[in-house]
Structure formats: C-alpha cells, structure tokens
Design a protein around this motif. Sequence first.
Motif, short mmCIF file in Angstrom:
data_model
loop_
_atom_site.label_atom_id
_atom_site.label_comp_id
_atom_site.label_asym_id
_atom_site.label_seq_id
_atom_site.Cartn_x
_atom_site.Cartn_y
_atom_site.Cartn_z
N THR A 1 0.82 -1.21 0.00
CA THR A 1 0.00 0.00 0.00
C THR A 1 0.85 1.26 0.00
O THR A 1 1.82 1.36 0.74
N LEU A 2 0.44 2.22 -0.85
CA LEU A 2 0.96 3.58 -0.81
C LEU A 2 -0.04 4.38 0.00
O LEU A 2 -1.23 4.39 -0.31
N VAL A 3 0.44 5.05 1.04
CA VAL A 3 -0.41 5.92 1.84
C VAL A 3 0.01 7.36 1.58
O VAL A 3 1.18 7.71 1.74
N ILE A 4 -0.95 8.17 1.13
CA ILE A 4 -0.72 9.60 0.93
C ILE A 4 -1.37 10.32 2.10
O ILE A 4 -2.58 10.18 2.33
N LEU A 5 -0.57 11.05 2.87
CA LEU A 5 -1.05 11.74 4.06
C LEU A 5 -1.12 13.23 3.76
O LEU A 5 -0.10 13.92 3.74
N ASP A 6 -2.33 13.72 3.48
CA ASP A 6 -2.52 15.12 3.11
C ASP A 6 -2.63 15.97 4.37
O ASP A 6 -3.33 15.61 5.32
N GLU A 7 -1.95 17.10 4.37
CA GLU A 7 -1.95 18.00 5.51
C GLU A 7 -1.61 17.24 6.79
O GLU A 7 -2.29 17.34 7.81
N ILE A 8 -0.52 16.49 6.72
CA ILE A 8 -0.11 15.61 7.81
C ILE A 8 0.15 16.36 9.11
O ILE A 8 0.09 15.78 10.20
N HIS A 9 0.38 17.66 9.03
CA HIS A 9 0.61 18.43 10.26
C HIS A 9 -0.59 18.38 11.21
O HIS A 9 -0.46 18.69 12.38
N HIS A 10 -1.76 17.97 10.72
CA HIS A 10 -2.93 17.84 11.59
C HIS A 10 -2.80 16.67 12.56
O HIS A 10 -3.54 16.59 13.53
N GLY A 11 -1.88 15.76 12.28
CA GLY A 11 -1.66 14.64 13.19
C GLY A 11 -0.44 14.90 14.03
O GLY A 11 0.64 15.13 13.50
N GLY A 12 -0.57 14.86 15.33
CA GLY A 12 0.57 15.02 16.23
C GLY A 12 0.66 13.82 17.14
O GLY A 12 -0.36 13.31 17.61
N ASP A 13 1.89 13.34 17.40
CA ASP A 13 2.05 12.23 18.33
C ASP A 13 1.46 12.60 19.68
O ASP A 13 1.45 13.77 20.07
N SER A 14 0.98 11.61 20.39
CA SER A 14 0.31 11.78 21.69
C SER A 14 -1.01 12.53 21.53
O SER A 14 -1.59 13.00 22.50
N LYS A 15 -1.49 12.65 20.32
CA LYS A 15 -2.82 13.19 20.03
C LYS A 15 -3.56 12.05 19.32
O LYS A 15 -2.94 11.22 18.66
N SER A 16 -4.88 12.00 19.44
CA SER A 16 -5.60 10.84 18.90
C SER A 16 -5.36 10.63 17.41
O SER A 16 -5.14 9.51 16.97
N TRP A 17 -5.37 11.72 16.63
CA TRP A 17 -5.15 11.55 15.19
C TRP A 17 -3.74 11.05 14.92
O TRP A 17 -3.53 10.15 14.12
N GLY A 18 -2.76 11.64 15.55
CA GLY A 18 -1.37 11.26 15.31
C GLY A 18 -1.08 9.83 15.71
O GLY A 18 -0.43 9.08 14.98
N ASP A 19 -1.57 9.43 16.88
CA ASP A 19 -1.36 8.05 17.33
C ASP A 19 -2.04 7.06 16.39
O ASP A 19 -1.48 6.02 16.05
N GLY A 20 -3.25 7.39 15.95
CA GLY A 20 -3.97 6.51 15.03
C GLY A 20 -3.28 6.41 13.69
O GLY A 20 -3.17 5.32 13.11
N ILE A 21 -2.80 7.54 13.16
CA ILE A 21 -2.09 7.56 11.88
C ILE A 21 -0.84 6.69 11.97
O ILE A 21 -0.56 5.88 11.08
N ARG A 22 -0.08 6.84 13.04
CA ARG A 22 1.16 6.06 13.20
C ARG A 22 0.85 4.56 13.28
O ARG A 22 1.46 3.75 12.60
N GLU A 23 -0.13 4.20 14.10
CA GLU A 23 -0.47 2.79 14.25
C GLU A 23 -0.98 2.20 12.93
O GLU A 23 -0.57 1.12 12.52
N ALA A 24 -1.87 2.93 12.26
CA ALA A 24 -2.52 2.41 11.06
C ALA A 24 -1.56 2.27 9.88
O ALA A 24 -1.61 1.29 9.13
N PHE A 25 -0.67 3.24 9.70
CA PHE A 25 0.08 3.32 8.45
C PHE A 25 1.56 3.00 8.59
O PHE A 25 2.30 3.08 7.60
N GLU A 26 2.00 2.59 9.76
CA GLU A 26 3.40 2.20 9.94
C GLU A 26 3.81 1.09 8.97
O GLU A 26 4.89 1.13 8.40
#
Length: 177
Positions: A83-108
């Motif tokens: 899979t290629l994952v394109i993360l648009d406006e990735i700055h909206h995800g920050g570690d230790s924030k729900s979006w950031g943690d979810g993005i990291r877990e899902a797309f690692e």
Amino acid sequence: HALRVATERLAAGVVHRVTVGAPTEHLKTQWADAAARAGISLDPRFSNSVGRHSEDYHGVAVTYAQVASRPSLHRELTSSRPTLVILDEIHHGGDSKSWGDGIREAFEPATRRLSLTGTPFRSDTSPIPFVRYELDDEGTLVSASDYTYGYAEALRDGVVRPVLFMAYGGTMRWRTK
C-alpha cells in the motif's frame, strides 16, 4: 504530483493499493475526484463499519478521525496488500494526540508513505507521524523533508495563484521578515 507517484507505483507493481488520509470529509471527496482524473479509483465513502472496499477500487480516501477511531482496521488493510499511503496536511496529526497516534499505528506497515503539508511543524510542538527531525543551529529539533516544493516553484508551474492585496480604500499595513 502525489497522484503521479501513485499511478507510477501502481503501474510498476510496487503497490497494489492506495490510501489517502485527509483531515476533512470535503478533502476526501476532492482527492477521490482528482484521483479519478488520473485513472485511480478511490472510494471516498469507505466505512469503518463495513471494513472493506469493493475490488472495483484501487483504494480509499479516509479522514484522520476515521483512522483514529479504528486504527487497527486501517493497519490490517495497509498490511494486507502493498500500500501507498498519501497523508494530506499531515501536520494535523501530532504524536500523543488521537489523530497522530492513530495515523502512526494504522500506516506504519505501509510499503510507501507520502506525507504532504504546507506547514511542516505544529504550534504545540508535538512530533508529526513519520516526519524525521534534525537539530538546527540553535539545537532545536526541526522537521526535515526529503523533497521541498515551495510557493515560488508552484507559482512558476502555474499550480497556485499569486497573492494579491487589493486596496479598495483606507490604509493597509503588513509585516514581513
């Protein structure tokens, strides 16, 4: 440019699936429409409750909130096929924030990730998932990009409009560096 990367990686067989993550529902639809013009079929109506998309699609367009609500589902989908994952406006995800943690877990486990942003930092200084950080001259960690495409290049290429300040009356002041 991101969709060109996607079409090239799909054609080369490097990836078999594309996932676009975006901060809003509106952007999901924009990505799916733009992808269709590039010959890539993305499902912007993908539902976490269904958990799969039709084989008629090359992949999905999802919101970061959607990913954060079921990161294990998106990790399973990302792991199931290259899979290629394109993360648009990735700055909206920050570690230790729900979006950031979810993005990291899902797309690692993604075969390839392409992170896009016009703001390569967060005002709360939370690290952005998958972004490499380096020390600057003052010893502060700053984001490091693999490729930079700035406003000057975009203006030259005709993909953005010039910034214009129209004076209709009164006075105006602005500050720059």
